[in-house]
Design an enzyme around this catalytic site. Sequence first.
Site, PDB file in Angstrom:
ATOM      1  N   CYS A 127     -15.001  27.893 -21.286  1.00 48.73           N
ATOM      2  CA  CYS A 127     -16.074  26.463 -22.189  1.00 48.73           C
ATOM      3  C   CYS A 127     -17.378  26.435 -21.624  1.00 48.73           C
ATOM      4  O   CYS A 127     -18.055  26.296 -21.770  1.00 48.73           O
ATOM      5  CB  CYS A 127     -14.659  25.426 -20.917  1.00 48.73           C
ATOM      6  N   HIS A 132     -20.231  18.378 -18.499  1.00 49.20           N
ATOM      7  CA  HIS A 132     -19.283  19.270 -18.989  1.00 49.20           C
ATOM      8  C   HIS A 132     -17.850  17.879 -18.874  1.00 49.20           C
ATOM      9  O   HIS A 132     -17.466  18.218 -19.705  1.00 49.20           O
ATOM     10  CB  HIS A 132     -18.806  19.972 -17.507  1.00 49.20           C
ATOM     11  N   GLU A 173     -17.457  16.879 -10.570  1.00 48.09           N
ATOM     12  CA  GLU A 173     -18.502  17.168 -11.365  1.00 48.09           C
ATOM     13  C   GLU A 173     -19.443  15.940 -11.250  1.00 48.09           C
ATOM     14  O   GLU A 173     -20.818  16.386  -9.689  1.00 48.09           O
ATOM     15  CB  GLU A 173     -18.784  17.217 -12.752  1.00 48.09           C
ATOM     16  N   LYS A 185     -17.956  14.930 -25.441  1.00 50.61           N
ATOM     17  CA  LYS A 185     -16.523  15.656 -25.772  1.00 50.61           C
ATOM     18  C   LYS A 185     -15.822  14.277 -26.005  1.00 50.61           C
ATOM     19  O   LYS A 185     -15.264  15.105 -26.602  1.00 50.61           O
ATOM     20  CB  LYS A 185     -15.965  16.723 -24.423  1.00 50.61           C
ATOM     21  N   HIS A 198     -13.297  18.725 -26.799  1.00 48.33           N
ATOM     22  CA  HIS A 198     -13.762  20.415 -26.150  1.00 48.33           C
ATOM     23  C   HIS A 198     -13.444  21.515 -27.047  1.00 48.33           C
ATOM     24  O   HIS A 198     -12.382  21.734 -27.359  1.00 48.33           O
ATOM     25  CB  HIS A 198     -12.679  20.537 -25.240  1.00 48.33           C
ATOM     26  N   PHE A 255     -12.867  27.549 -17.543  1.00 50.27           N
ATOM     27  CA  PHE A 255     -11.981  27.757 -16.351  1.00 50.27           C
ATOM     28  C   PHE A 255     -12.480  29.622 -16.134  1.00 50.27           C
ATOM     29  O   PHE A 255     -12.906  30.075 -16.877  1.00 50.27           O
ATOM     30  CB  PHE A 255     -10.655  27.921 -17.476  1.00 50.27           C
TER      31      PHE A 255
END
Lengths: 80, 407
Positions: free
Chosen positions: B164, B296, B307, B328, B333, B392
């Site tokens: 990502c 993110h 976050e 997002k 995403h 990830f």
Amino acid sequence: MEEEIYNKVVALIAANNHISPETITIDSSFEDLAMDSLDGLTLINDLENEYNITLPNEEAVKIKTVRQAVNSLNKIITQQ
Amino acid sequence: MENRRVVVTGIGSISALGKTVGETWKNVVDCNSGIAPITTTDMSNIRFKKGAQVKEYDPLNYFTEKETDLIDRFAQFGVIAAREAVQDCGIEWTDKLKDSTCVIMGTSIGGQETTEASFYSLFKENKNRVNLFTIPRIMPNAAASHITMQFGITGFAYTISTACASSNHAIGNAFWMVRSGMCDMAVTGGSETPLNFGFLKAWEALRVVDPENCRPFSKDRQGMVLGEGGAVLILETLEAALQRGAEIHAEIVGFGMSSDATHITKPDQKGPEKAMRMALNDASLSSDKIDYINAHGTGTLANDSLETAAIKAVFGDHSKKLAVSSTKSLHGHVLGGTSAIEAVITASALKYQVYPPTANYTVPDPECDLDVVPNKSRQGKMNYAMSNSFAFGGLNAVLVFKKWDGG
């Protein structure tokens, strides 16, 4: 039924994590068994396949012990 | 050699928010989310139904039939975004410039649609041969390669795959390459098309996809919503841009990256903190200068609270003053392409002085107690903006942008 589910949970945990079934008890937490979040979800996915059931995500992510896994499964199966 | 200043002079984007930057930005400002039921895949056996799909996409509006035989949907989106960005920057190509331009793209999975279709024919239909173009369509570097061919760019080109964070790593690398003098211009961004049956089932297994909607920073959030698309930025030196009178969208001033080194999917706070600090340090900027963070913000339980904690650790009291939103919630995403779309939105936010909203916001979460610009964009002064990507595998990449104010 509960005993059968327990035996299945133990067998799957043992096989998936390459550990002896004797090390697993109803009181074991996944942490005790060195299982991380992915190992826990793998167990739930395998149980869903085994019993042809579906656990909602919010319930699945809360399962952190052998007892919780057995109880959740038992509840869903007996409701069917 | 002294570092050169690097500016964004071209942007292109295709996603659920629209097939051009103009459509995309309008939907950001109006807080019109592109998330809707997925129609390109049979969703009957998948627990979630929604995604952020490019609407009414006909590849023949962009490519010949022969080209669509050779180019997978993910690479098509990369090329379409690159065409728009190149047109936007108004460059006149010379052989010298083509030779000193690089192409750095990001993708997580490459031509997944082709992977599934080709192998379905083997496994399910018992065919003995796959489509001849299977490999050139699947390969993750296909988008970068087709972009080089599209414009005759002969400088170095490669693809970065860091899940990502792929396109933030790509843009950051391109920024450093132009800044250091390794190349004079960069075509950079990323693209992804993850809305394919097998891949959606794989995400379903991880239980990180919200069955209802993407609700970042809301207490009742249940995960991400996957999307498809691509975006591209043209980077060049400030000197070159001024010399040719190019329109400047924003300046890139810092890039930071780190790895968590903890777990393959579970995020960790220290890695994101380190990447944000490194980006600020790279920009020679104190944290109190940042006005806006494009988070993110996946909408997963773990990411958004973590976050928030990382932002508080890096920004201290200033975290109460800055705005943090997750776009997002608008474009989904897009995995390896998502940071590029977010970079286009962040550059536009600085240009138009508009704070992008977090859509679908419902209930405040005490663990995400930042100003998340809920459900409505906001006009306001913005000089510096940060864009976060935490992948990830614990791979983190953070960019810092500056408003172009003519100086």
